[in-house]
Design an enzyme around this catalytic site. Structure first.
Site, PDB file in Angstrom:
ATOM      1  N   CYS A   1      -1.355  -1.763  -5.187  1.00  0.00           N
ATOM      2  CA  CYS A   1      -1.164  -0.159  -4.632  1.00  0.00           C
ATOM      3  C   CYS A   1      -0.201   0.025  -4.041  1.00  0.00           C
ATOM      4  O   CYS A   1       1.066  -0.395  -4.283  1.00  0.00           O
ATOM      5  CB  CYS A   1      -2.464   0.445  -4.562  1.00  0.00           C
TER       6      CYS A   1
ATOM      7  N   HIS B   1      -6.719  -0.974  -7.711  1.00  0.00           N
ATOM      8  CA  HIS B   1      -7.501  -1.734  -6.780  1.00  0.00           C
ATOM      9  C   HIS B   1      -8.386  -2.554  -7.691  1.00  0.00           C
ATOM     10  O   HIS B   1      -9.470  -2.025  -8.303  1.00  0.00           O
ATOM     11  CB  HIS B   1      -8.214  -0.817  -5.917  1.00  0.00           C
TER      12      HIS B   1
ATOM     13  N   GLU C   1     -10.076  -5.061  -6.407  1.00  0.00           N
ATOM     14  CA  GLU C   1     -11.020  -5.829  -5.293  1.00  0.00           C
ATOM     15  C   GLU C   1     -12.199  -4.888  -5.048  1.00  0.00           C
ATOM     16  O   GLU C   1     -13.054  -5.477  -4.362  1.00  0.00           O
ATOM     17  CB  GLU C   1     -10.363  -5.802  -4.075  1.00  0.00           C
TER      18      GLU C   1
HETATM   19  N1  GLN Z   1      -0.191   6.441  -2.177  1.00  0.00           N
HETATM   20  C1  GLN Z   1       0.016   5.323  -1.308  1.00  0.00           C
HETATM   21  C2  GLN Z   1       1.344   4.849  -0.885  1.00  0.00           C
HETATM   22  O1  GLN Z   1       2.301   5.389  -0.990  1.00  0.00           O
HETATM   23  C3  GLN Z   1      -0.730   4.203  -1.946  1.00  0.00           C
HETATM   24  C4  GLN Z   1      -2.236   4.415  -2.327  1.00  0.00           C
HETATM   25  C5  GLN Z   1      -3.136   3.107  -2.220  1.00  0.00           C
HETATM   26  O2  GLN Z   1      -2.565   2.125  -1.868  1.00  0.00           O
HETATM   27  N2  GLN Z   1      -4.248   3.322  -2.507  1.00  0.00           N
HETATM   28  O3  GLN Z   1       1.714   3.790  -0.202  1.00  0.00           O
END
Ligand code: GLN
Length: 196
Positions: free
Chosen positions: A81, A176, A178
């Site tokens: 992410c 994610h 995890e």
């Molecule tokens: N929207 C977040 C960002 O721009 C990422 C979201 C996440 O890591 N769950 O970093």
């Protein structure tokens, strides 16, 4: 005999779940907050969180250049992410002045899913980790909007959007793994750290 020593970048975000998965897989896990911490590990997880904050903190903590050097030298890295955003060479919809570490020859679009689907879960087929589907949790997730020739798209949404990529020893995921007890991506990281 303990497993490979790997780190989780612990500046902001969902650090603990990664530590748990890696520890359960037998790794010797260190939190990485300073350049000395990074020098002591042979693989790294960049967790989810807020990529613009992790970016700022990595510069404030003097970690940006060491992280870039470690990636350039081939350190195995798993980014989830916000971690995928940090690994991307090119970023769309970042905040003003936001930088990435780079390493993956991809373009990533931040917060790519509209408000109705800001967070969702789905099962994905990811041959790179085997036959059993991956239960993936997306939280204000980015999408990979463009990949370079040496990048392998390892995970796609049913509509075709790329949500997982691999290039050498770097793996980046929009979602994610995890949070739902999925351990196979962390297993890939440990395999790569053992080989490195
Ligand atoms: N929207 C977040 C960002 O721009 C990422 C979201 C996440 O890591 N769950 O970093």
């Amino acid at each position: 005999m303990t497993g490979p020593r790997v780190g989780v970048l612990a500046l902001q975000g969902g650090v603990r779940e990664h530590v748990t998965v890696l520890t359960d897989l037998g790794a010797d896990v260190r939190l990485v907050r300073r350049p000395e911490d990074l020098a002591a590990v042979g693989g790294l997880v960049l967790p989810g969180g807020e990529s613009s904050v992790i970016d700022k903190l990595s510069r404030a903590f003097g970690l940006r250049d060491p992280l870039r050097a470690a990636i350039a030298e081939g350190m195995p890295v798993l980014g989830t992410c916000a971690g995928l955003i940090l690994l991307a060479d090119r970023l769309e919809d970042g905040i003003a002045g936001q930088q990435t570490l780079g390493g993956l020859d991809v373009t990533v679009r931040r917060n790519a899913f509209g408000s109705q689907t800001q967070s969702f879960e789905t099962d994905l087929e990811v041959a790179a980790v085997g036959e059993a589907p991956v239960h993936a949790t997306f939280i204000r997730a980015p999408i990979v909007s463009e990949v370079g020739p040496s990048v392998e798209a390892i995970a796609r949404l049913p509509e075709g959007g790329i949500v997982g990529v691999r290039q050498g020893s770097l793996v980046g995921l929009s979602f994610h793994p995890e949070l739902e007890g999925e351990t196979r991506f962390h297993g890939l990281l440990l395999d790569a750290a053992r080989r490195a």
